[in-house]
Design a protein around this motif. Structure first.
Motif, mmCIF file in Angstrom:
data_model
loop_
_atom_site.group_PDB
_atom_site.id
_atom_site.type_symbol
_atom_site.label_atom_id
_atom_site.label_comp_id
_atom_site.label_asym_id
_atom_site.label_seq_id
_atom_site.Cartn_x
_atom_site.Cartn_y
_atom_site.Cartn_z
ATOM 1 N N GLN A 170 0.848 -1.198 0.000
ATOM 2 C CA GLN A 170 0.000 0.000 0.000
ATOM 3 C C GLN A 170 0.875 1.236 0.000
ATOM 4 O O GLN A 170 1.916 1.269 0.627
ATOM 5 C CB GLN A 170 -0.857 0.026 1.280
ATOM 6 N N HIS A 171 0.463 2.280 -0.720
ATOM 7 C CA HIS A 171 1.248 3.501 -0.613
ATOM 8 C C HIS A 171 0.919 4.193 0.703
ATOM 9 O O HIS A 171 -0.113 3.958 1.308
ATOM 10 C CB HIS A 171 1.068 4.405 -1.820
ATOM 11 N N GLN A 172 1.852 5.043 1.124
ATOM 12 C CA GLN A 172 1.729 5.685 2.427
ATOM 13 C C GLN A 172 0.417 6.455 2.563
ATOM 14 O O GLN A 172 0.127 7.322 1.756
ATOM 15 C CB GLN A 172 2.852 6.711 2.548
ATOM 16 N N PRO A 173 -0.373 6.169 3.593
ATOM 17 C CA PRO A 173 -1.561 6.995 3.791
ATOM 18 C C PRO A 173 -1.126 8.426 4.125
ATOM 19 O O PRO A 173 -0.096 8.617 4.766
ATOM 20 C CB PRO A 173 -2.240 6.355 5.006
ATOM 21 N N PRO A 174 -1.916 9.419 3.692
ATOM 22 C CA PRO A 174 -1.513 10.809 3.850
ATOM 23 C C PRO A 174 -1.164 11.181 5.294
ATOM 24 O O PRO A 174 -0.252 11.952 5.536
ATOM 25 C CB PRO A 174 -2.733 11.594 3.380
ATOM 26 N N ASP A 175 -1.868 10.586 6.279
ATOM 27 C CA ASP A 175 -1.640 10.989 7.664
ATOM 28 C C ASP A 175 -0.283 10.532 8.187
ATOM 29 O O ASP A 175 0.152 10.936 9.248
ATOM 30 C CB ASP A 175 -2.761 10.475 8.563
ATOM 31 N N GLU A 176 0.383 9.673 7.448
ATOM 32 C CA GLU A 176 1.702 9.222 7.914
ATOM 33 C C GLU A 176 2.821 10.074 7.349
ATOM 34 O O GLU A 176 3.971 9.957 7.747
ATOM 35 C CB GLU A 176 1.930 7.772 7.485
ATOM 36 N N ALA A 195 7.659 12.324 -11.681
ATOM 37 C CA ALA A 195 7.052 12.376 -10.356
ATOM 38 C C ALA A 195 6.257 13.661 -10.137
ATOM 39 O O ALA A 195 6.744 14.761 -10.351
ATOM 40 C CB ALA A 195 8.125 12.259 -9.279
ATOM 41 N N LYS A 196 5.007 13.495 -9.711
ATOM 42 C CA LYS A 196 4.207 14.648 -9.287
ATOM 43 C C LYS A 196 3.801 14.522 -7.826
ATOM 44 O O LYS A 196 2.853 15.171 -7.379
ATOM 45 C CB LYS A 196 2.987 14.802 -10.187
ATOM 46 N N GLY A 197 4.511 13.661 -7.110
ATOM 47 C CA GLY A 197 4.287 13.536 -5.675
ATOM 48 C C GLY A 197 5.410 12.700 -5.097
ATOM 49 O O GLY A 197 5.764 11.678 -5.691
ATOM 50 N N ILE A 198 6.007 13.157 -4.001
ATOM 51 C CA ILE A 198 7.083 12.394 -3.351
ATOM 52 C C ILE A 198 6.850 12.425 -1.847
ATOM 53 O O ILE A 198 6.703 13.493 -1.270
ATOM 54 C CB ILE A 198 8.471 13.027 -3.630
ATOM 55 N N ASP A 199 6.790 11.252 -1.218
ATOM 56 C CA ASP A 199 6.756 11.171 0.245
ATOM 57 C C ASP A 199 7.879 10.258 0.681
ATOM 58 O O ASP A 199 8.017 9.151 0.160
ATOM 59 C CB ASP A 199 5.418 10.588 0.722
ATOM 60 N N VAL A 200 8.652 10.721 1.638
ATOM 61 C CA VAL A 200 9.810 9.947 2.074
ATOM 62 C C VAL A 200 9.520 9.254 3.393
ATOM 63 O O VAL A 200 9.093 9.896 4.354
ATOM 64 C CB VAL A 200 11.048 10.869 2.218
ATOM 65 N N GLY A 201 9.715 7.941 3.414
ATOM 66 C CA GLY A 201 9.633 7.173 4.652
ATOM 67 C C GLY A 201 11.024 6.714 5.046
ATOM 68 O O GLY A 201 11.999 7.002 4.349
ATOM 69 N N LEU A 203 11.327 3.553 2.467
ATOM 70 C CA LEU A 203 10.784 3.650 1.113
ATOM 71 C C LEU A 203 10.404 5.082 0.775
ATOM 72 O O LEU A 203 10.008 5.858 1.642
ATOM 73 C CB LEU A 203 9.532 2.774 0.987
ATOM 74 N N VAL A 204 10.515 5.382 -0.503
ATOM 75 C CA VAL A 204 10.074 6.681 -0.998
ATOM 76 C C VAL A 204 8.889 6.440 -1.921
ATOM 77 O O VAL A 204 8.981 5.654 -2.861
ATOM 78 C CB VAL A 204 11.212 7.386 -1.757
ATOM 79 N N THR A 205 7.771 7.066 -1.618
ATOM 80 C CA THR A 205 6.566 6.880 -2.424
ATOM 81 C C THR A 205 6.505 7.970 -3.492
ATOM 82 O O THR A 205 6.634 9.145 -3.186
ATOM 83 C CB THR A 205 5.304 6.956 -1.544
#
Ligand SMILES: Cc1cc2nc3c(=O)[nH]c(=O)nc-3n(C[C@H](O)[C@H](O)[C@H](O)COP(=O)(O)OP(=O)(O)OC[C@H]3O[C@@H](n4cnc5c(N)ncnc54)[C@H](O)[C@@H]3O)c2cc1C
Ligand SMILES: Nc1ncnc2c1ncn2[C@@H]1O[C@H](COP(=O)(O)O)[C@@H](O)[C@H]1O
Lengths: 282, 318
Positions: free
Chosen positions: A12-18, A175-181, A184-186
């Protein structure tokens, strides 16, 4: 308790709240920009056909790259760390490095090559990759290296991919959206039907598209601070690849003679006549 | 000469660009092989309809959904066994991306967005797109295998039914290549979009504010069209980037494009020039948009656009 385990992201991709949760360590991000002339209504070519005639033109970078710089600055603001801007080109390209510094990038690297703006993609990527490797050998790996989706002028759609492969890192473009964990990078990337989601292990490389964010304008304070940033210089190695420029030229233009339908609101009737004629009124 | 064409598809739906690439390949040689990652019988049949004498399905769990690195490496392995003279894809986001990976895997150059191919010499002479189409570059390509993408929408699609053989090819893919497989997708309701609309009403800095777009929305609504904009507008945060027309936005090709309060910078123009008709509305009769448009109205868009909408309503009412 806020740390996320890798397994959370497997399918699953990262939920926004995370997205806003703190990472285990701060981020080191590099972002690559290319100095290009900023033409107005027409692009002129030098007499020898080898370059854009930049007489009386300002210089800029691609909007994709402006957004990549903004993405780097926002990620550092969110997670801590630092961003480094990298360019391959003549000394004048310092202007583009300082612009990035004026919007929040801390460190600037010039891979110097007097004619580097006209290098082929293999040559460009090899020099940038070598420079990044040299920096990483001293200071540790970048968690993220950002590129524009394509350069504004030559548009080879490949320098970022070549650099990533040189450094043995996963890469996606667009990429039009990047979230870093932590692990993993979504990445979100638009497709005709909506968007698709990728999850890349860190460290990785991403090609950014305009629209991912709205780049900020430099503040007066930012401008002043950017003057103090020391630009580090690395000599760019010059190893031409298999694509060689013969000449640049403008495409043929269809001769246009504009039909003026009128002045001001009185022209409305003539416009609607035209719409009827074109069959778009029904 | 033998040419390998990399077929782009989205979960089995052929990208029209691949038919352009097949057509371009046939202009070079009758010996055309289509390489399809994952893929279905239907895809293979389509390839044969457009001149592929052989269709190779690349079979591996990493290749079922789009995965740029795995697709690139798989095609590179096929190229290494077949040794074609050229490998061609279409210059779409995916086409350029996959071919760039193929080129790195094979340590070869890759020329993106080619318009003309002269293969008469050992070194090919190519003309390619720069600045999103505002400028052209003649280059030579010196490589044992020529890798290039053809610019999207530059080649007509011409069917040519041939008898075609089908082969499977199983590449050896390293586990790390699985890391760039598409994980998930979010599908939006597709209505009329900038790329499909017959009418686009575009606004630039001259519109002045986000609220200033209301009359443009109204006109677009009356004509079943959509609103577009210039980068000055998106940069000011007046509209979303998805509305931007141009080099780093969307290429449009409507029956009519209303360019209102847009100066016509070259980077905007390349996104609009495929429009069948352009009508500029501008206070400046010397604006580039006005001098290059087919039609123009000189005047304040805030007065001209409502008058057009009013006239449309009047005629429909009467
Ligand atoms: C690499 C690169 C890529 C780019 N990509 C894009 C892109 O994809 N799309 C894009 O649009 N731009 C792009 N740009 C930016 C482009 O160069 C221009 O800056 C931009 O298109 C200007 O937008 P504009 O015409 O709305 O604004 P301006 O150039 O400021 O023009 C405003 C126009 O409105 C007219 N006007 C003002 N008031 C009125 C009124 N009341 N009624 C009627 N007319 C009025 C003026 O006469 C003028 O002609 C790019 C730039 C670069 C360097
Ligand atoms: N001379 C350069 N200096 C720094 N970055 C570059 C240079 N050329 C290309 N790039 C980067 O690579 C991306 C893709 O370039 P290209 O392959 O030319 O389309 C650009 O958007 C930049 O981020």
């Amino acid at each position: 308790a806020l740390r996320r385990s890798a397994s959370l992201h497997c399918s699953q991709h990262q939920p926004p709240d995370e997205r806003d949760r703190p990472l285990m360590s701060s981020l080191r991000i590099a972002v690559c920009v290319k100095r290009v002339p900023a033409p107005g209504s027409r692009i002129n070519v030098t007499a020898d056909g080898h370059a854009v005639d930049a007489t009386n033109l300002g210089f800029t970078t691609s909007p994709h790259e402006e957004c990549a710089v903004e993405a780097a600055v926002q990620l550092v603001e969110l997670h801590g760390g630092s961003a480094t801007v990298v360019t391959l080109g003549p000394v004048e390209a310092e202007e583009q490095l300082r612009y990035a510094a004026s919007v929040g990038v801390e460190r600037a690297l010039l891979v110097s090559a007097p004619d580097g703006l006209n290098w082929d993609p293999q040559n460009t990527a090899a020099a940038i990759g070598a420079a990044l490797s040299a920096v990483e050998a001293l200071d540790g790996a970048f968690d993220l290296i950002l590129f524009g989706n394509e350069s504004a002028d030559s548009g080879g759609f490949q320098v970022g991919i070549r650099v990533a492969r040189m450094l043995d890192r996963p890469v996606v473009n667009g990429a039009k959206g990047i979230d870093v964990g932590d692990n993993l990078v979504t990445v979100r990337r638009p497709i005709d039907a909506g968007f698709e989601v990728y999850e890349l292990p860190r460290p990785c490389v991403i090609g950014v598209k305009e629209g991912i964010n709205l780049p900020r304008y430099p503040t007066m304070k930012g401008r002043l601070a950017s003057k103090k940033v020391a630009v580090e210089v690395i000599e760019g190695l010059d190893r031409p690849g298999g694509q060689a420029r013969v000449r640049l030229h403008r495409p043929e233009e269809k001769a246009s003679s504009t039909i003026i339908l009128g002045n001001g609101p009185e022209a409305a009737s003539a416009v609607v006549d035209l719409l009827a004629e074109l069959g778009v009124l029904a | 000469m033998s040419v390998l064409v990399v077929i782009e598809h989205d979960r089995g739906v052929m990208a029209s660009g691949s038919l352009e690439a097949l057509t371009a390949a046939r202009a070079l040689s009758a010996d055309v092989t289509a390489a399809v990652c994952g893929g279905t019988d239907a895809l293979a049949a389509t390839c044969a309809d457009y001149g592929a004498t052989e269709v190779v399905s690349l079979v591996h769990p990493f290749l079922d959904d789009y995965a740029p690195q795995a697709w690139g490496e798989a095609v590179a392995q096929l190229v290494a066994t077949r040794n074609p003279d050229a490998v061609i894809a279409c210059g779409t986001d995916r086409g350029n991306e996959v071919l760039a990976h193929v080129s790195v895997s094979l340590d070869l150059p890759m020329v993106a967005n080619v318009l003309r191919i002269d293969a008469s010499d050992a070194r090919w002479a190519l003309t390619r797109v720069q600045w999103g189409g505002s400028l052209l570059e003649d280059v030579t390509l010196d490589a044992a295998t020529k890798l290039l993408t053809v610019a999207h929408h530059a080649n007509d699609i011409v069917p040519s039914e041939v008898t075609s053989t089908r082969t499977d090819f199983t590449p050896t893919l390293d586990g790390t290549l699985g890391s760039t497989i598409v994980r998930d997708r979010v599908v939006r309701e597709a209505g009329v979009t900038l790329t499909t609309a017959r009418v686009v009403v575009g606004g630039g800095r001259g519109v002045g504010s986000p609220e200033g777009f209301a009359p443009l929305e109204e006109l677009a609504g009356l004509l079943g069209g959509v609103v577009g904009c210039s980068r000055a507008v998106t940069n000011n945060g007046w509209r979303n980037h998805t509305d931007q027309v141009g080099q780093t936005g969307t290429r449009i090709a409507p029956d009519i494009y209303f360019a209102c309060g847009i100066s016509g910078a070259i980077q905007h123009w390349v996104g609009a020039m495929a429009s069948k008709n352009i009508l500029a509305i501008n206070t400046d009769k010397d604006a580039n948009m006005v001098t290059r448009a087919d039609y123009a109205v000189i005047g304040d868009l805030h007065k001209v656009i409502p008058a057009i909408s009013e006239e449309i309503r009047r005629r429909r009412g009467g």
